[in-house]
Enzyme design. Sequence first.
Site, PDB file in Angstrom:
ATOM      1  N   GLY A  39       0.796  -1.256  -0.095  1.00 20.59           N
ATOM      2  CA  GLY A  39      -0.025  -0.042  -0.057  1.00 20.59           C
ATOM      3  C   GLY A  39       0.909   1.378  -0.012  1.00 20.59           C
ATOM      4  N   GLY A  41      -0.693   4.644   0.250  1.00 21.10           N
ATOM      5  CA  GLY A  41      -1.270   5.668   0.711  1.00 21.10           C
ATOM      6  C   GLY A  41      -0.379   6.446   1.660  1.00 21.10           C
ATOM      7  CG  LEU A  42      -1.525  10.276   3.261  1.00 12.88           C
ATOM      8  CD1 LEU A  42      -2.617  11.292   4.219  1.00 12.88           C
ATOM      9  CD2 LEU A  42      -0.371  11.165   2.759  1.00 12.88           C
ATOM     10  N   GLY A  44       1.363   4.096   3.961  1.00 14.84           N
ATOM     11  CA  GLY A  44       2.565   3.240   3.263  1.00 14.84           C
ATOM     12  C   GLY A  44       3.380   3.747   2.965  1.00 14.84           C
ATOM     13  CG  HIS A 265     -18.351  12.042   5.334  1.00 18.10           C
ATOM     14  ND1 HIS A 265     -18.984  13.224   5.402  1.00 18.10           N
ATOM     15  CD2 HIS A 265     -17.143  12.439   5.740  1.00 18.10           C
ATOM     16  CE1 HIS A 265     -18.134  14.234   5.251  1.00 18.10           C
ATOM     17  NE2 HIS A 265     -16.834  13.776   5.611  1.00 18.10           N
ATOM     18  NE  ARG A 336     -16.200  13.145   9.003  1.00 17.53           N
ATOM     19  CZ  ARG A 336     -14.994  13.052   8.325  1.00 17.53           C
ATOM     20  NH1 ARG A 336     -14.423  11.519   8.317  1.00 17.53           N
ATOM     21  NH2 ARG A 336     -14.105  13.833   7.810  1.00 17.53           N
ATOM     22  CG  HIS A 428     -15.805   8.766   4.625  1.00 20.67           C
ATOM     23  ND1 HIS A 428     -15.077   9.101   3.471  1.00 20.67           N
ATOM     24  CD2 HIS A 428     -15.122   9.622   5.496  1.00 20.67           C
ATOM     25  CE1 HIS A 428     -14.004   9.883   3.725  1.00 20.67           C
ATOM     26  NE2 HIS A 428     -14.026  10.265   4.911  1.00 20.67           N
ATOM     27  CG  LEU A 468      -5.799  13.350   5.941  1.00 21.44           C
ATOM     28  CD1 LEU A 468      -5.528  14.551   5.329  1.00 21.44           C
ATOM     29  CD2 LEU A 468      -5.424  12.131   4.970  1.00 21.44           C
TER      30      LEU A 468
END
Length: 665
Positions: A39, A41-42, A44, A265, A336, A428, A468
């Site tokens: 992965g 993404g942020l 990985g 969401h 949410r 989400h 994040l």
Amino acid sequence: MLDSKIPQGPLSDKWTSHKSNIKLVSPANKRLLDVIVVGTGLAGASASATLSELGYNVKTFCFQDSPRRAHSIAAQGGINAAKNYQGDGDSVYRLFYDTIKGGDYRAREANVYRLAEVSSNIIDQCVAQGVPFAREYGGMLDNRSFGGVQVSRTFYAKGQTGQQLLLGAYSAMNRQIGKGKIQMYNRHEMLDLVIVDGKARGIIARNLITGEIQRHSAHAVVIASGGYGNVFFLSTNAMGSNVSASWKIHKKGAYFANPCFTQIHPTCIPVSGDYQSKLTLMSESLRNDGRIWVPKKEEDAKAIREGKLNPTDIAEENRDYYLERRYPAFGNLVPRDVASRAAKERCDAGFGVNKTGEAVYLDFSSAIIRYGKEEAHVKGLDENNLKVVKELGQKVVKAKYGNLFQMYEKIVDQNPYETPMMIYPAVHYTMGGVWVDYNLMTTIPGCYAIGEANFSDHGANRLGASALMQGLADGYFVLPYTIGDYLADDIRTGKIPTDTPEFEKAEKEVKEQLEKFINNKGKHSVDYYHKKLGKIMWDECGMSRNKKGLEKAIKDIKALKEDFHKNINIPGSTDEYNESLAKAGRVADFLELGELFAKDALSREESCGGHFREESQTTEGEAERDDKKFTYVSAWEFKGDPAKASLHKEALNYESIEIKTRTYK
């Protein structure tokens, strides 16, 4: 068996003390050790960049054509950090407390405090990488508010925060790819985990372009493959997002925790038809300035649905700003899960405003006037000139949210500066995931899970702008420390060979599964089954669940799974680019996950966060927890079939906070 390895001592000292006492690997010995990261993404990307910068040999895999395609790039609103730049009372403890409360007291205390502690480091790291965070007039980094908090701690880059953060991590990765410390495998998908002598020692991957099955070995494997929201078919996730990497390690012995904790969401563009393939998120940051409402009169809502009335025709006194009415302390910035259920309640009561009756308004008219009057005052212009005020106010809103407004207009073909946006809740994020201890290791030695792939730091509901934060915290500032504690015992092991019986067996099983899909000349496509699964999940395991519906879901998913394996039809062959074949494996995993999801939801006879059991609610329709029976993490062990999965419980002990009924009123 469930040893969370939480360090002893005061909460504020645990992480510092732990870092001081875990084993280290010297720079010379790091060169002898291999790590696989699945992965980009942020989580990985940051882990790959940091581990290789430290000296480890890293192999990184993504199924996209570039690491920049990871779904983290879609995140819009911001990233939390307890820097208190606004001077409004924020602190590490406040961020910790808000996160625990936001998760409805179902998150591990020590992990959440560590997350709050390292949050400030993330911002410094990203600024150093050149991430263009928004700045105030004086040049300081700007902040905005998000749901579930009463301070401004969210750093942002317009509505492109995920993109900018991922580009920062990607640039750090590229530096190491250029130096040869990262071997990057684009368009490769992990199809199994290889365990040798009880330890994770590699993966079986498929080259998605050629179909070649490959063996890759390492001293440790890190899963950073994101969440499983696409089990619902329609979600805000990228269409390729899947659960397969997490599910493969689950079937090899990694416990899967809290699968029913899924986030709905509240601010997504509503479903437009039966042939839609995904949903689009409108950032929660819009709730800073946008006010959410429906008509007070049911006849007005009906007239809007029939096209006889426009939202701008509804007078202010005839609008129900229901979040401000129900939750005066937090208003439109409630968490949410609370905002989503409130929207559903209004629409179910007949006040929905689109053709399907499943939408509410997110209105910026008040903010435009407010900002416009401020600007007019500063410029010495007439504050009572509505045309001038509107023009000035729209410029301010455009500077803060312009790309989001542009995206909405392209999709819906309405100008949100003039007409309120229509929004409705959608799937989400997933708070559930692979169970990990304090070191982020799964129940398989040498196998780690980071970011959204693990059961995370968010309990039963994630606060906005914390995804994040967790991804980068795990990748930059937690895993690089904790993985050394395990790898310190492997410095004399040498390269892990791939010609062993364990690798041969894993490769053989992967090939047999692929051949079975190709040779199964059924009558239905992969999407046929994915859509059917998604409908079951949304109807019975969506925004609210009940015993009867969950029992029905388990029965229906079992029947669908059986039909899938009998009647799936995959064109083409295994030795070529074959997207249908790749997706068949992912949907097969979703079908098994869906069953465990419903089983977990059925066993948790309480409402908490994103898990709302209709049998457990207050007289006002709020979630009602059962802290005596359910203050634990559900960790499921695979026993050959989701129906046979064995439940293990990690008790959640709160030493530094008092468990309370969550209220935002």
